[in-house]
Design an enzyme around this catalytic site. Structure first.
Site, PDB file in Angstrom:
ATOM      1  N   HIS A   1       4.040  -4.400   5.950  1.00  0.00           N
ATOM      2  CA  HIS A   1       4.070  -4.837   4.553  1.00  0.00           C
ATOM      3  C   HIS A   1       5.497  -5.337   4.330  1.00  0.00           C
ATOM      4  CE1 HIS A   1       3.089  -4.229   0.090  1.00  0.00           C
ATOM      5  NE2 HIS A   1       4.309  -4.748   0.146  1.00  0.00           N
TER       6      HIS A   1
ATOM      7  N   ARG B   1      -9.433   4.507   0.069  1.00  0.00           N
ATOM      8  CA  ARG B   1      -8.954   5.630  -0.756  1.00  0.00           C
ATOM      9  C   ARG B   1      -9.440   7.011  -0.317  1.00  0.00           C
ATOM     10  NH1 ARG B   1      -5.166   2.317  -2.185  1.00  0.00           N
ATOM     11  NH2 ARG B   1      -5.583   0.900  -3.909  1.00  0.00           N
TER      12      ARG B   1
ATOM     13  N   ASP C   1      -6.851  -7.120   1.662  1.00  0.00           N
ATOM     14  CA  ASP C   1      -6.081  -6.082   0.973  1.00  0.00           C
ATOM     15  C   ASP C   1      -6.910  -5.511  -0.189  1.00  0.00           C
ATOM     16  OD1 ASP C   1      -4.097  -4.343   0.197  1.00  0.00           O
ATOM     17  OD2 ASP C   1      -2.846  -5.865  -0.764  1.00  0.00           O
TER      18      ASP C   1
HETATM   19 ZN   LIG Z   1       0.490  -4.036   1.619  1.00  0.00          ZN
END
Ligand SMILES: [Zn+2]
Length: 433
Positions: A181, A66, A307
């Site tokens: 993704h 983040r 993840d």
């Molecule tokens: Zn992802």
């Protein structure tokens, strides 16, 4: 032989399982020798590894720390502290930050922050400028500042021509990989959790398994045609796994990772855990869990990655449809995988090391990690006490967020020490300074 550090009395997994305990001698940031227990030279410092495994440090190639833009939820310091506590000596951050990491300057900025971390924190960079899915970022320039993993994670690169061009670009960039993704955006638009019985009961829109399968199918064909390197992030369905396994048999350059949560939890857990269990791609069915567990053992899937997706409690404390997707996991990864797969007898300790260290390091081009515990290897080492049991409490994990699906679970297997480039960063299951 001058020794800085001796990791004493543990048992090895790789290069070979040693029934007899050994001393691992560390000097100048590298493993200088592995000798029978008690035969190491005097060292400045000794770490007790008795009754524990001495393994290559773990590698987590999908974490969200983040930085920049979301540091109320996590930052590189808190994320890396959790990684170190989890025995993770190297990790790869995802670039879906605010703003996204898509230029060499942004890469330099986050890597400057990461230099002080108790973990070898790398960053990936976006495939497309601004993660907007419209034109490629400058992949060669990003490669030149050290990026090896390219991904628009959080979003899927949906455009065929753009994905083909990205894969094509990796053929000129040795060791680079396009990580997808894999969820077709049109098929998952408005979707909250797996399209299935639980979504129906809760009255929310679903994200169908086919949204993953169709993207993986297309991408494999593009990888086959271009010769580019392709990696599937957080693969979640049995059907997509079968496509990956088949492509490997055809020698297409494809790899895939699976998260601990997709190896254990199902859509049913959403009713128990609420927004904590919301993630993309979503938790699926028990039949998927069974197939993915078999695949990570037999090599159809390559690696475990978490993840790790922290969200400040205020963000997760919303209705299911509005809460952001993702759960934390870098600190609990090894214990969950050990508990679920090795203790159950499905996976050998050697395969555990392969999927949690060697394979992810190879996929992400991290040469200094995932190496066997033998003379000459960089001293990135984790001492894992398989007999130690601990109860996960979200409040005592290093993350700034609390969204752990494992909170309250008592797990067998705990990281005792973590050594990063010869420097103990976790000693006795506590952060060292
Ligand atoms: Zn992802």
């Amino acid at each position: 032989m001058a020794a800085d550090l001796v990791i004493s009395g543990g048992r090895l997994v790789v290069p070979a399982d040693t029934a007899e305990p050994v001393d691992v001698v560390v000097s100048g940031g590298r493993i200088a020798a592995v000798v029978p227990f008690g035969e190491a030279p005097q060292a400045q410092r000794t770490l007790d590894a008795s009754d524990a495994w001495v393994m290559p440090g773990f590698v987590d190639i999908q974490v969200h720390f983040r930085t920049p833009g979301g540091t109320d939820s996590e930052d590189i310091a808190s994320g890396a502290a959790g990684a170190a506590m989890g025995g993770v000596t190297a990790c790869v951050m995802m670039p879906n930050t605010t703003p996204p990491i898509d230029t060499p300057d942004m890469v330099r900025d986050v890597m400057a922050i990461a230099a002080a971390a108790p973990c070898d924190v790398r960053t990936s960079a976006a495939i497309t400028a601004g993660r907007a899915g419209e034109r490629l970022a400058d992949l060669p320039a990003l490669y030149r500042v050290g990026v090896r993993v390219f991904t628009d994670d959080g979003d899927c690169v949906a455009d065929d021509a753009l994905m083909a061009a990205a894969l094509e670009a990796t053929t000129e960039l040795p060791g680079a990989v396009i990580s997808q993704h894999a969820e077709d955006p049109a098929m998952v638009a408005g979707g909250v959790i797996n399209a299935g019985a639980v979504a129906e009961r809760l009255g929310v829109q679903g994200r169908p398994a086919h949204a993953e399968v169709s993207v993986v199918h297309r991408d494999i064909e593009l990888a086959r045609r271009t010769g580019g390197r392709y990696h599937v992030l957080h693969l979640s369905t049995a059907a997509a796994m079968e496509l990956v396994a088949e492509a490997k048999r055809d020698r297409v350059a494809v790899t895939a990772e699976v998260t601990p949560q997709h190896l254990v939890l199902t859509e049913d857990d959403v009713e128990r855990l609420g927004t904590t269990a919301k993630m993309n791609p979503p938790l699926r069915l028990a039949s998927d869990v069974t197939a993915l567990r078999r695949a990570i053992v037999d090599g159809s899937l390559d690696a475990v990655a978490t993840d790790h997706a922290p969200h400040h409690p205020a963000l997760k404390d919303r209705p299911l449809a509005d809460a952001p997707p993702g759960m934390i996991g870098v600190e609990t990864m090894a214990s969950v995988v050990w508990s679920e797969l090795v203790v159950s007898g499905q996976m050998s300790p050697a395969r555990f090391v392969e999927v949690i260290s060697a394979a992810p390091a190879r996929i992400a081009g991290i040469a200094d990690h995932g190496q066997p515990i033998s003379a000459g290897s960089p001293a990135n080492v984790t001492v894992f006490d398989a007999a130690k049991r601990w109860t996960v409490q979200a409040e005592t994990l290093q993350s700034r967020s609390l969204n752990s699906p494992w909170a309250g679970r008592t797990l067998p297997g705990r990281v005792r020490h973590t050594v990063l480039a010869g420097r103990p960063v976790v000693v006795g299951s506590e952060l060292s300074d």
